[in-house]
Design a protein around this motif. Structure first.
Motif, PDB file in Angstrom:
ATOM      1  N   TYR A 167      -9.297  15.693  -6.850  1.00 51.11           N
ATOM      2  CA  TYR A 167      -9.993  16.549  -5.380  1.00 51.11           C
ATOM      3  C   TYR A 167     -10.582  15.802  -4.781  1.00 51.11           C
ATOM      4  O   TYR A 167     -11.299  16.029  -3.692  1.00 51.11           O
ATOM      5  CB  TYR A 167     -10.282  17.561  -5.522  1.00 51.11           C
ATOM      6  N   GLU A 168     -11.069  14.142  -4.788  1.00 54.30           N
ATOM      7  CA  GLU A 168     -11.167  13.541  -3.477  1.00 54.30           C
ATOM      8  C   GLU A 168     -10.590  12.831  -3.648  1.00 54.30           C
ATOM      9  O   GLU A 168     -11.000  11.426  -2.546  1.00 54.30           O
ATOM     10  CB  GLU A 168     -13.222  12.206  -4.729  1.00 54.30           C
ATOM     11  N   GLY A 169      -9.082  12.439  -3.977  1.00 57.80           N
ATOM     12  CA  GLY A 169      -7.909  11.913  -3.302  1.00 57.80           C
ATOM     13  C   GLY A 169      -7.633  10.032  -4.344  1.00 57.80           C
ATOM     14  O   GLY A 169      -7.385   9.501  -4.031  1.00 57.80           O
ATOM     15  N   THR A 194      -2.485   7.039  12.654  1.00 63.42           N
ATOM     16  CA  THR A 194      -2.041   8.570  12.353  1.00 63.42           C
ATOM     17  C   THR A 194      -2.579   9.523  12.053  1.00 63.42           C
ATOM     18  O   THR A 194      -3.790   9.346  11.055  1.00 63.42           O
ATOM     19  CB  THR A 194      -1.032   8.025  10.683  1.00 63.42           C
ATOM     20  N   GLN A 195      -2.390  10.817  11.070  1.00 65.41           N
ATOM     21  CA  GLN A 195      -2.752  12.177  11.071  1.00 65.41           C
ATOM     22  C   GLN A 195      -1.958  12.894   9.562  1.00 65.41           C
ATOM     23  O   GLN A 195      -2.725  13.315   8.765  1.00 65.41           O
ATOM     24  CB  GLN A 195      -3.095  13.342  12.107  1.00 65.41           C
ATOM     25  N   ASP A 196      -1.297  12.655   9.454  1.00 67.74           N
ATOM     26  CA  ASP A 196      -1.197  13.042   7.330  1.00 67.74           C
ATOM     27  C   ASP A 196       0.463  11.535   7.651  1.00 67.74           C
ATOM     28  O   ASP A 196       0.795  11.049   7.847  1.00 67.74           O
ATOM     29  CB  ASP A 196      -0.001  14.065   8.011  1.00 67.74           C
ATOM     30  N   ASN A 197       0.985  12.316   5.657  1.00 68.47           N
ATOM     31  CA  ASN A 197       1.734  11.556   4.964  1.00 68.47           C
ATOM     32  C   ASN A 197       3.458  11.742   6.347  1.00 68.47           C
ATOM     33  O   ASN A 197       3.806  10.641   6.562  1.00 68.47           O
ATOM     34  CB  ASN A 197       2.014  11.947   4.309  1.00 68.47           C
ATOM     35  N   ASP A 199      -7.698   6.963   0.260  1.00 73.09           N
ATOM     36  CA  ASP A 199      -7.929   8.384  -0.886  1.00 73.09           C
ATOM     37  C   ASP A 199      -8.472   9.575  -0.076  1.00 73.09           C
ATOM     38  O   ASP A 199      -7.539  10.323  -0.333  1.00 73.09           O
ATOM     39  CB  ASP A 199      -9.584   8.189  -1.804  1.00 73.09           C
ATOM     40  N   SER A 200      -8.607   9.663   0.792  1.00 76.57           N
ATOM     41  CA  SER A 200      -8.418  10.691   1.861  1.00 76.57           C
ATOM     42  C   SER A 200      -7.209  11.246   2.412  1.00 76.57           C
ATOM     43  O   SER A 200      -6.686  12.303   2.577  1.00 76.57           O
ATOM     44  CB  SER A 200      -8.926  10.304   3.064  1.00 76.57           C
ATOM     45  N   ILE A 201      -6.049  10.157   2.622  1.00 72.94           N
ATOM     46  CA  ILE A 201      -4.743  10.902   2.097  1.00 72.94           C
ATOM     47  C   ILE A 201      -3.806  11.731   1.379  1.00 72.94           C
ATOM     48  O   ILE A 201      -3.602  12.850   0.597  1.00 72.94           O
ATOM     49  CB  ILE A 201      -3.581   9.806   2.582  1.00 72.94           C
ATOM     50  N   TYR A 202      -4.541  10.668  -0.225  1.00 70.22           N
ATOM     51  CA  TYR A 202      -4.152  12.202  -1.509  1.00 70.22           C
ATOM     52  C   TYR A 202      -4.883  12.894  -1.641  1.00 70.22           C
ATOM     53  O   TYR A 202      -5.550  12.877  -3.235  1.00 70.22           O
ATOM     54  CB  TYR A 202      -4.000  10.871  -2.269  1.00 70.22           C
ATOM     55  N   ASP A 208       1.143  -0.939  -0.257  1.00 67.17           N
ATOM     56  CA  ASP A 208      -0.006   0.342  -0.113  1.00 67.17           C
ATOM     57  C   ASP A 208       0.712   1.230  -0.141  1.00 67.17           C
ATOM     58  O   ASP A 208       0.179   1.796  -0.529  1.00 67.17           O
ATOM     59  CB  ASP A 208      -1.060   0.451   0.997  1.00 67.17           C
ATOM     60  N   SER A 209       1.789   1.215   0.870  1.00 65.75           N
ATOM     61  CA  SER A 209       2.698   2.293   0.799  1.00 65.75           C
ATOM     62  C   SER A 209       3.252   2.835  -0.550  1.00 65.75           C
ATOM     63  O   SER A 209       3.880   4.350  -0.564  1.00 65.75           O
ATOM     64  CB  SER A 209       4.111   2.254   2.021  1.00 65.75           C
ATOM     65  N   SER A 210       3.566   1.924  -1.848  1.00 64.34           N
ATOM     66  CA  SER A 210       4.583   2.299  -2.393  1.00 64.34           C
ATOM     67  C   SER A 210       3.352   2.419  -3.241  1.00 64.34           C
ATOM     68  O   SER A 210       3.513   2.393  -4.660  1.00 64.34           O
ATOM     69  CB  SER A 210       6.032   1.743  -2.777  1.00 64.34           C
TER      70      SER A 210
END
Length: 796
Positions: free
Chosen positions: A133-135, A713-716, A122-125, A85-87
């Protein structure tokens, strides 16, 4: 009184043949000339049809290249599940860019995925380049003069264009209708282009689309060069009626409706092409006003429902010009031929009558049975009369040969050859058939005798080896040597070797027990495992291997005399019984092995396998009897020891059960008063107690099966730090950290300890023991504030 006019033979022939020939030949010239004219026109239209079909195939191949690339890229994207998932998004984004970099004639390569289809992130991207703009995952790479660029974020509506809705509804490849567009957003840079789109389907579910953008300017340049005739031109029309290519470049991008035909409507053309794939008609060209021949072919790309039309228009006057030239040439040629034919008829008729009487006399003699060679006619001419004379001479020669052939057969010479007078030479044919029947009878008798001798040889050999199997079968070495020696003697071969199956430390191999060559035993140690060399391959395949003309290195033993031939025929026969190998025979000869030799060797191998199996069974039985007697004493001694050990084990088990109950009570108590959770090595929650789940603000059943980083976690940046932290824990390192949680506007502080659980010398899972230190942190802050105030008071 009627006067009979006596005409000579050549005069009658001249009058009858020449008058009839002139009428027929003249009519034939006229009919043939008209047919040639029609055929010339037909050939011209067929050439136009072939040019249309050929060039439509080239255009289809050009478009199919883009569709195949989209299909290949879809296969790569659908393997997303194999990527972490991370890459995952970055790796697939690089794959999309790589496809555009490798195809310099592509305008762009892109893909659009449904929300939360490629992963749950999707919420992260959201508003990250390569996403919407929806991820959801949506990278578009396009080519500019400066290189390859990634399209910036779009603010328009999503999932609404034909490029997305059509493949989503049809689940089929899509050839998008032509349109003007430019990724550089500069006026005047728009070009006519199309998209080849492939839906991303997984187990019947629609995940998104992948597409490639193709410029249609190349097709305009290609169509302008297509001129099968001087004044012809080509055109290409999309399925929605948009003109893609035309000799009049001003029509490119306009609708097909601007060109109206009298003979066919647009709907009739499309319908006929849909059923036949090709059509043609003659009509007034709306551009030139000339009567023209139109030929059209359907362009099909992949399994797309959209079908394009490629066609060629040729003026009918240009087609008729070729036909008229052919007609004039054929008429002139026919008249010249008729004149020449008249002269030849006259000359031939003069020369026919003279030799006819002579030939008639010879034929009468042959009819009376006289075939003397003196009756042969001298034929110095090269015409029909000469053919008649030669035919009579061949008849005389043939009848003489037939008589001589009959005499040879009567004397028993069946190899004598006979040339028939012709396909209707019944006498000669009957004699030849009789000879062939006699030859077949003689050949059948000889072959039957040879087969009987070979079968007798095989039967006698098997009987002989049946007796040999009863000798020395209690000693495997002597038994094998006896077999090898007799094989050499009976089959008259220089070398034979016997490999017998052995087993040592659970490893099966085949040991060379006997090697017999050139009349004596040869000492040679060798072991072969199944699958090794030709011998091992014969065992693994369980079939005979026959190698012809082998290199000299295959011969293990030679006579030592360089003048003696080296055996180069190798026959490997596995010894099988019930499809189980017990050994292998290796035979070498200087002459090729015949089928009955191979049959004999295979039958002998079966007999040997049966004997070896029996011998090994007897030996194994004796060994087992001896081992059973030895084990009887050992078991009686071990029985007493086991009884004592059992008593000790019972006492140990009672103590272990007592401790296990104590540990279970301790674990239950810890779960009730301590926040705990267990994870697999990927960070997925296996179980979590209610205390810790409440701290995160979720029910335990809603958290099990999800990844821990989704809750901490809240962000990248925080996600990358946690992944690094987790890699150390999964590697076997116990780690601690302070984690803050904002719950209903209040900050909670948790002291988390991640402990790797090791089983069988490897980390199996991770245990998290968490303590709520919120009160301690608050108390520390209050103490710090009080200390600060005390310091201020002291200073004042």
């Amino acid at each position: 009184m009627k006067i009979k006019i006596k005409l000579k033979l050549y005069v009658k022939m001249l009058i009858l043949i020449l008058s009839t020939s002139v009428l027929i030949f003249g009519a034939s010239i006229l009919v043939i000339s008209l047919n040639i004219k029609g055929k010339a026109y037909e050939n011209s239209t067929e050439y136009a049809d072939m040019a249309s079909a050929h060039n439509s195939t080239i255009i289809q191949g050009y478009l199919q290249k883009f569709m195949n690339t989209s299909k290949g890229l879809s296969n790569i994207l659908l393997s997303y599940g194999a990527i972490n998932d991370s890459s995952r998004r970055s790796d697939l984004q690089r794959a999309v860019k790589s496809v555009l970099a490798k195809n310099e004639d592509f305008l762009a390569v892109w893909t659009i995925w449904e929300p939360y289809s490629i992963d749950e992130l999707d919420s992260i991207y959201i508003n990250v380049l390569g996403n919407t703009y929806e991820g959801n995952f949506s990278p578009t790479y396009y080519r500019t003069n400066a290189g390859i660029e990634l399209e910036s974020l779009s603010t328009g509506p999503l999932y609404q264009g034909n490029y997305y809705t059509i493949p989503k509804e049809t689940h089929r490849q899509t050839l998008l209708e032509p349109y003007y567009y430019s990724y550089e957003q500069e006026k005047g840079t728009e070009i006519l282009q199309t998209n080849m789109i492939v839906p991303l389907m997984e187990d019947g579910d629609f995940l998104g689309v992948v597409g490639t953008d193709a410029s249609l300017a190349n097709l305009q340049e290609f169509s302008e060069k297509i001129k099968p005739f001087e004044n012809s031109y080509a055109f290409l029309i999309a399925s929605n009626g948009t003109i893609v290519a035309h000799q009049n470049s001003g029509l490119v991008g306009k609708k097909f409706d601007t060109l109206t035909y009298q003979a066919k409507t647009k709907e009739e053309i499309i319908e006929e092409l849909r059923w036949k794939g090709q059509m043609s008609f003659t009509d007034i060209d709306p551009l030139t006003g000339e009567n023209s021949y139109f030929t059209m072919n359907q362009v099909v790309v992949g399994d797309a429902l959209e079908k394009w039309i490629f066609g060629i228009a040729v003026p009918v006057s240009e087609l008729n010009e070729v036909a008229n030239k052919s007609f004039t040439l054929s008429v002139v040629t026919g008249l010249v031929a008729l004149l020449i034919f008249t002269v030849f008829i006259y000359l031939i008729s003069r020369s026919i009558s003279r030799p006819v009487v002579e030939i008639t006399k010879v034929v009468q003699q042959i009819a009376l049975g006289n075939i003397d060679q003196k009756l042969r006619i001298k034929a110095n001419r090269n015409d029909e009369i000469s053919d008649m004379a030669n035919s009579v001479n061949r008849l005389i020669d043939g009848l003489n040969r037939t008589a001589e052939f009959a005499k040879e057969i009567g004397e028993g010479n069946l190899d004598s050859e006979h040339q028939l007078l012709g396909k209707n030479d019944h006498l000669g044919r009957s004699l030849v058939d009789m000879r062939e029947s006699l030859k077949k009878a003689r050949k059948f008798e000889r072959r039957k005798r040879e087969e009987d001798e070979k079968q007798s040889w095989v039967t006698q050999g098997l009987a002989r080896f049946g007796e040999i199997m009863r000798e020395d079968n209690d000693d495997m070495a002597r038994f094998s040597l006896n077999i090898a020696k007799n094989l050499c003697e009976y089959m008259q071969i220089p070398q034979s070797a016997i490999f017998i199956k052995e087993e040592e430390e659970n490893k099966v191999y085949y040991e060379l027990k006997a090697l017999y060559a050139y009349g004596s035993q040869k000492l040679y140690d060798k072991k072969v495992y199944e699958g090794e060399e030709v011998v091992g391959r014969s065992i693994s395949e369980k079939k005979t291997i026959y190698l012809k003309d082998t290199p000299e290195r295959f011969a293990t033993i030679t006579t030592g005399n360089t003048n003696d031939p080296v055996p180069n025929q190798l026959l490997i026969v596995p010894m099988l019984m019930n499809d189980v190998p017990f050994g292998v025979m290796e035979l070498m000869a200087e002459k090729p092995f015949e089928p009955h030799h191979i049959e004999f060797a295979e039958n002998v191998a079966v007999i040997i396998a049966s004997t070896v199996s029996s011998v090994k069974t007897n030996i194994r039985t004796a060994q087992l009897l001896k081992q059973s007697e030895d084990l009887k004493d050992v078991l009686s001694q071990q029985e007493e020891e086991m009884r004592q050990n059992l008593e000790e084990m019972e006492a140990t088990q009672e103590e272990a059960k007592k401790r296990e109950n104590e540990l279970s009570a301790i674990r239950d108590s810890l779960r009730k008063i301590t926040m705990m959770a267990e994870y697999d090595l990927e960070g997925r929650i296996i179980r979590i107690n209610k205390l810790l789940a409440n701290a995160y603000g979720h029910a335990p059943e809603h958290m099990v099966g999800k990844f821990q980083d989704a809750f901490v976690t809240q962000d990248n940046s925080s996600r990358r730090n946690f992944l690094k932290f987790w890699q150390e824990v999964a590697g076997g390192v116990t780690k601690k950290r302070i984690h803050e949680i904002v719950k209903r506007g209040e900050t909670i502080y948790l002291n988390e300890t991640y402990i790797p659980i090791v089983e069988d010398d490897r980390v199996d899972r991770v245990l998290n023991i968490t303590i709520d230190i919120t009160n301690k942190v608050k108390l520390d802050k209050e103490i710090t504030q009080l200390m600060n105030k005390v310091g201020e008071l002291k200073n004042s």
